[in-house]
Enzyme design. Structure first.
Site: not given
Ligand code: NDP
Length: 294
Positions: A94, A169, A238
């Site tokens: 997102s 979104k 965010k």
């Molecule tokens: P999480 O916090 O569970 O996971 C974030 C992911 O991004 C992890 O794989 C993390 O790696 C990685 N990450 C974060 N920063 C970096 C970086 N600087 N470099 C490399 N990898 C990075 O988030 P979600 O999976 O919940 O969300 C992911 C996206 O989807 C977001 O934009 C969120 O807004 C969107 N979203 C989420 C929903 C939900 O229900 N959870 C619903 C709809 C949209 P690591 O494992 O190392 O921390």
């Protein structure tokens, strides 16, 4: 088709699991153990760098923010070192439209197509393969993206040019946040004047004030106390900040979205980066000395 997937977080992992069932999948995650565990469980290949994950026909990113995606582009092990001319990068983060447009411009220099493709439907929807995907892309790119995105979605919509998916979104999630804050305040106030939360919700859900928050999230999670930590408050904060920025850029007065953004920011500062997106309701309960559960 060979797909590379980067970002096995709360929603990325169940999305990637659908792709693993359909064909060849290579995964990368910043915390490497998540990728190796995922690969062992789902029959994918875990790699050590974004470059290796990008050596695929279609590459999907699902990270916290657009800035995180941009941070993976450069360097000897970055995405740009692995993406091949003719490849397609789908960003399911997102994200924010301006950064997505900048990423798309960088990729276009290497003849790599891009679409912003944020999802809605939560981790349950990701597991069930019923997400909604809102895609910002050139029409021809959208047609290439659609079959890949359908692996984890019930609805894939082309909503406009690059950045349009992110914009939609962000505004969608501003509505979600508004409803969460409103339900927290309203149900607490009703409890104080003697209307039980369950009764209030039953009536609201048969009336014009109902929403996904009142119909599903509050009854299933807040009232039962079964509060899965599936979506971090920091991520919703965010999203609403992106929506507030969009309104400002468009020259549209947005006092409501600004206020929601400010309240969420305060809640995030109080509750911390690991807090769940429904936790602001707990703050309403604490301030009023009322518990909605039970
Ligand atoms: P999480 O916090 O569970 O996971 C974030 C992911 O991004 C992890 O794989 C993390 O790696 C990685 N990450 C974060 N920063 C970096 C970086 N600087 N470099 C490399 N990898 C990075 O988030 P979600 O999976 O919940 O969300 C992911 C996206 O989807 C977001 O934009 C969120 O807004 C969107 N979203 C989420 C929903 C939900 O229900 N959870 C619903 C709809 C949209 P690591 O494992 O190392 O921390």
């Amino acid at each position: 088709m060979h797909v590379g997937f980067l970002g096995l977080g709360a929603i990325g992992a169940p999305m990637a699991a659908h792709l693993a069932r359909r064909g060849r999948l290579t995964v990368w995650n910043r915390t490497a153990s998540r990728a190796t565990e995922f690969a062992a469980r789902h029959g994918a290949e875990a790699v050590a760098t974004p470059r290796e994950a990008a050596a695929a026909d279609v590459v999907i990113t699902c990270l916290s923010t657009s800035a995180d995606v941009a941070s993976l582009l450069d360097g000897p092990d970055g995405l740009l070192a692995g993406l091949r001319p003719g490849a397609l990068l789908l960003d399911c983060t997102s994200g924010d439209p301006a950064t997505s447009r900048r990423i798309a411009a960088r990729l276009a220099e290497g003849r790599i197509a891009f679409a912003d493709a944020p999802v809605s439907g939560g981790t349950n929807g990701a597991e069930a393969g019923t997400l909604t995907v809102m895609v910002g892309a050139e029409p021809a790119v959208f047609e290439r993206a659609r079959p890949v995105l359908e692996a984890f979605s019930r609805r894939v919509e082309h909503v406009g040019p690059i950045g349009a998916g992110d914009a939609l979104k962000a505004v969608n999630n501003a509505f979600l946040a508004l409803n969460i804050l409103a339900l927290g305040e309203g149900l607490v106030a009703l409890a104080k004047v003697g209307v039980a939360p369950r009764v209030a919700l039953d009536v609201i859900n048969a009336s014009s004030g109902r929403s996904f928050v009142s119909e599903v999230l509050v009854p299933e999670r807040v009232l039962t106390g079964s509060w899965p930590r599936a979506f971090r408050l920091a991520l919703l904060d965010k999203d609403v900040a992106i929506a507030a920025g969009l309104l400002a850029q468009a020259g549209v007065a947005g006092p409501l979205v600004e206020r929601v953004s400010s309240l969420l920011g305060q809640a995030r500062a109080t509750l911390g980066e690991a807090a769940d997106y429904l936790d602001p309701i707990r703050l309403s309960e604490q301030r009023a000395g009322v518990e909605l559960r039970g």
